[in-house]
Design an enzyme around this catalytic site. Structure first.
Site, short mmCIF file in Angstrom:
data_model
loop_
_atom_site.label_atom_id
_atom_site.label_comp_id
_atom_site.label_asym_id
_atom_site.label_seq_id
_atom_site.Cartn_x
_atom_site.Cartn_y
_atom_site.Cartn_z
N HIS A 306 0.91 -1.18 -0.08
CA HIS A 306 -0.17 -0.05 -0.05
C HIS A 306 0.89 1.35 0.08
O HIS A 306 1.91 1.09 0.51
CB HIS A 306 -1.06 -0.13 1.10
CG HIS A 306 -1.86 0.79 1.04
ND1 HIS A 306 -2.05 2.19 1.31
CD2 HIS A 306 -3.38 0.63 0.58
CE1 HIS A 306 -3.08 2.92 1.08
NE2 HIS A 306 -4.18 1.87 0.69
N ASP A 364 -7.86 -5.35 -0.17
CA ASP A 364 -8.24 -6.25 -1.36
C ASP A 364 -7.91 -7.85 -0.98
O ASP A 364 -8.45 -8.43 -1.79
CB ASP A 364 -7.82 -5.76 -2.53
CG ASP A 364 -8.37 -4.29 -2.73
OD1 ASP A 364 -7.39 -3.41 -2.96
OD2 ASP A 364 -9.51 -3.93 -3.09
C1 SDX Z 1 -6.36 0.07 -2.91
O1 SDX Z 1 -4.37 4.77 -2.11
C2 SDX Z 1 -5.33 3.97 -1.52
O2 SDX Z 1 -5.70 4.28 -0.50
C3 SDX Z 1 -5.91 2.95 -2.40
C4 SDX Z 1 -6.97 1.95 -1.46
C5 SDX Z 1 -8.19 2.87 -1.24
O3 SDX Z 1 -8.88 2.37 -0.15
O4 SDX Z 1 -8.55 3.73 -1.92
O5 SDX Z 1 -6.32 1.44 -0.20
C6 SDX Z 1 -7.18 0.60 -2.37
O6 SDX Z 1 -5.66 0.44 -4.15
C7 SDX Z 1 -5.31 -0.91 -2.28
C8 SDX Z 1 -4.08 -1.48 -3.02
C9 SDX Z 1 -4.35 -2.44 -3.90
N1 SDX Z 1 -3.24 -2.85 -4.67
C10 SDX Z 1 -2.66 -3.84 -4.73
O7 SDX Z 1 -2.93 -4.98 -3.85
C11 SDX Z 1 -1.77 -4.27 -5.86
C12 SDX Z 1 -0.47 -4.75 -5.35
N2 SDX Z 1 -0.05 -3.75 -4.73
C13 SDX Z 1 0.91 -2.93 -5.50
O8 SDX Z 1 0.77 -2.55 -6.76
C14 SDX Z 1 1.55 -1.81 -4.74
O9 SDX Z 1 1.73 -2.26 -3.28
C15 SDX Z 1 0.82 -0.49 -4.60
C16 SDX Z 1 0.23 0.15 -6.09
C17 SDX Z 1 -0.39 -0.70 -3.83
C18 SDX Z 1 1.58 0.48 -3.95
O10 SDX Z 1 2.67 0.79 -4.78
P1 SDX Z 1 3.82 1.98 -4.35
O11 SDX Z 1 3.48 2.51 -2.97
O12 SDX Z 1 3.90 2.95 -5.62
O13 SDX Z 1 4.98 1.01 -4.05
P2 SDX Z 1 6.03 0.83 -4.90
O14 SDX Z 1 5.32 0.23 -6.14
O15 SDX Z 1 7.17 1.80 -5.17
O16 SDX Z 1 6.58 -0.75 -4.24
C19 SDX Z 1 7.56 -0.49 -3.18
C20 SDX Z 1 8.41 -1.72 -3.28
C21 SDX Z 1 8.83 -2.00 -4.92
O17 SDX Z 1 10.09 -2.72 -4.76
P3 SDX Z 1 11.54 -1.73 -5.18
O18 SDX Z 1 11.23 -1.13 -6.59
O19 SDX Z 1 11.59 -0.79 -4.11
O20 SDX Z 1 12.67 -2.75 -4.97
O21 SDX Z 1 7.84 -2.65 -3.03
C22 SDX Z 1 7.41 -3.80 -4.01
C23 SDX Z 1 7.97 -2.88 -5.35
O22 SDX Z 1 8.34 -3.98 -6.13
N3 SDX Z 1 6.24 -4.02 -4.12
C24 SDX Z 1 5.60 -5.72 -4.03
C25 SDX Z 1 4.29 -5.26 -3.97
N4 SDX Z 1 4.08 -3.92 -3.78
C26 SDX Z 1 5.10 -3.12 -3.80
N5 SDX Z 1 6.33 -6.33 -4.33
C27 SDX Z 1 5.57 -7.52 -4.59
N6 SDX Z 1 4.18 -7.64 -4.50
C28 SDX Z 1 3.52 -6.44 -4.16
N7 SDX Z 1 2.26 -6.53 -3.90
#
Ligand code: SDX
Length: 430
Positions: A306, A364
């Site tokens: 998140h 989710d």
């Molecule tokens: C919702 O914003 C909100 O409030 C949203 C929400 C709401 O109520 O409105 O809460 C609802 O959208 C919840 C989130 C649902 N999405 C997912 O579950 C999809 C999977 N999650 C990821 O796509 C990700 O965690 C995000 C998009 C939710 C957040 O991404 P960020 O904050 O941009 O973090 P990032 O992509 O920069 O990740 C940081 C690191 C990265 O590694 P590095 O590049 O630093 O080495 O963490 C890793 C990412 O690769 N990472 C994951 C991961 N999520 C982040 N690795 C594996 N699996 C994951 N799910």
């Protein structure tokens, strides 16, 4: 306003910017004069460090896993109240008195039907259209059916439009579901509560009576409350930006639905369940954990991570509890996907990669299992998220419209494209 300032020095010149304190949470550096003072833009793709507005509606402490709607903890609102009480709270700022609650419930109930022309509008869709595509199109078209509540300068019309959105989203969502399975639309019933009405419009058929299971209705209501609002997430920011141009509220909500559809946002509940189904059995979890950690593999664990929560999403805990309640009522405790989900959560939360990156299950992760158990197909999951989030979008839109200082949102950029160059006639090109 704080009496503290932030200093920025560029080319030996120092600029001061005032700090503003909130009631809780981090203060902000007011950089609204940054360009006029320094001739530079700030730069923050994804707005990871940028506050887009001042708001009194929802507060998240991502490190502590705290979520407050108008100051009230989400845990108390979901356990003690109902969704329409939360709608009143988000819209008006305080919990309703018994009389205010009765009046609000009654006003919402009186707006649950949709214009009968909507049934013909639906006949233009393919039966196999994704329900989210139907929701974007249908909600966007509401301004073509309800001309009398699109003058955003009129507080009365703003409130009517707000009530219409909250009241009609369940009806439209149920119509999208019924249309996709070739069953007739079921009208709302005024003697049912919000969640029961929705479940009945989805699962009743004209040929027999339908009794809503009160435990399942309570679970549905709680799921709506959990999803109601969440600060300036991507879809809420979309609604605010659309609203800042003066677009009508129905068009703004349609923009929010479109943004929510993405798998990184509201589409994650559908993607999370599809992922659990693809993993299939507990013994395949290590393979997917390895893929999630592999930088060369775009796969991510859907339902984990998140932007704000770097602790457990408080909604996920309540969602997990609701999942177990629903599965036990329905006798699905042995749902293989639940076993995969619980084992995946346990393994992920002990894996150094997820621990270091503070990747916890978000709302989710468990919602998909619950919604599937309630009888919804996977492609309806984000529709239910949009249904619940509509009140948050509307409350945030209303707050922006009523802010005397609001202006059209128009970010700048860092341009790295071609500098000025002259046109070359096509007969002179290589
Ligand atoms: C919702 O914003 C909100 O409030 C949203 C929400 C709401 O109520 O409105 O809460 C609802 O959208 C919840 C989130 C649902 N999405 C997912 O579950 C999809 C999977 N999650 C990821 O796509 C990700 O965690 C995000 C998009 C939710 C957040 O991404 P960020 O904050 O941009 O973090 P990032 O992509 O920069 O990740 C940081 C690191 C990265 O590694 P590095 O590049 O630093 O080495 O963490 C890793 C990412 O690769 N990472 C994951 C991961 N999520 C982040 N690795 C594996 N699996 C994951 N799910």
């Amino acid at each position: 306003m704080s009496d503290k300032t932030a200093s920025v020095t560029i080319d030996d010149k120092t600029f001061e910017f005032p700090l503003k304190d909130g009631s809780v949470g981090p203060s902000v550096v007011d950089i609204s004069t940054f360009y006029s003072k320094t001739g530079h833009f700030t730069y923050d793709p994804g707005f990871t460090s940028t506050g887009s507005c001042e708001s009194k509606i929802t507060y998240i402490d991502g490190d502590k896993g705290v979520l407050l709607y108008r100051g009230y903890p989400i845990e108390q609102l979901t356990m003690e109240g109902d969704f329409l009480e939360t709608c009143y709270l988000l819209l008006y700022g305080d919990l309703p008195t018994p009389a205010q609650k009765r009046d609000f419930d009654n006003r919402v109930t009186r707006h649950t039907m949709v214009h009968e022309q909507m049934t013909r509008f639906f006949s233009g869709y393919r039966r196999d259209a994704h329900p989210m595509a139907v929701m974007v199109g249908t909600v966007g078209a509401l301004s073509a059916f309800y001309h009398d509540s699109i003058d955003i300068s009129d507080p009365h019309q703003r409130m009517i439009a707000s009530l219409r959105m909250i009241a009609k989203m369940p009806t439209i969502a149920a119509m999208a579901y019924k249309y996709s399975i070739g069953q007739p639309f079921i009208f709302p019933k005024n003697d049912l509560d919000y969640a029961s009405n929705f479940l009945r419009m989805c699962f009743a058929v004209p040929t027999e009576d339908y009794e809503v299971n009160p435990i399942l209705a309570r679970a549905m209501d709680r799921i709506f409350t959990l999803h109601a609002d969440h600060e300036q997430n991507a879809s809420t920011s979309t609604v605010r930006l659309a609203g800042s141009s003066g677009a009508n509220p129905f068009a703004c909500i349609a923009a929010g639905i479109a943004c929510l559809w993405g798998p990184a946002h509201g589409g994650a509940n559908e993607a999370a369940l599809n992922m659990l189904a693809e993993i299939g059995t507990v013994d395949r979890i290590p393979e997917y954990i390895a893929r999630a950690k592999d930088k060369n593999d775009p796969f991510r664990l859907m339902g984990f991570g998140h932007r704000v929560y770097k602790n457990y999403d408080p909604r996920a805990r309540i969602m997990q509890q609701t999942t177990h309640e629903v599965l036990s009522v329905l006798g699905h405790q042995d749902d293989p996907l639940l076993h995969v989900a619980m084992e995946l959560e346990k393994i992920a939360l002990s894996d150094p990669y997820f621990v270091e990156k503070k990747l916890y299950p978000n709302i989710d992760f468990y919602s998909g299992i619950t919604l599937r158990a309630l009888g919804f197909p996977t492609n309806m999951f984000t529709v239910l998220f949009a249904l619940a989030r509509t009140v948050g979008w509307i409350a945030q839109w209303k707050e922006m419209i009523e802010d005397p200082h609001q202006k059209i949102g128009r970010p700048r950029q860092l341009y790295t494209g071609a500098p000025r160059r002259d046109y070359v006639p096509i007969d002179k090109r290589g």
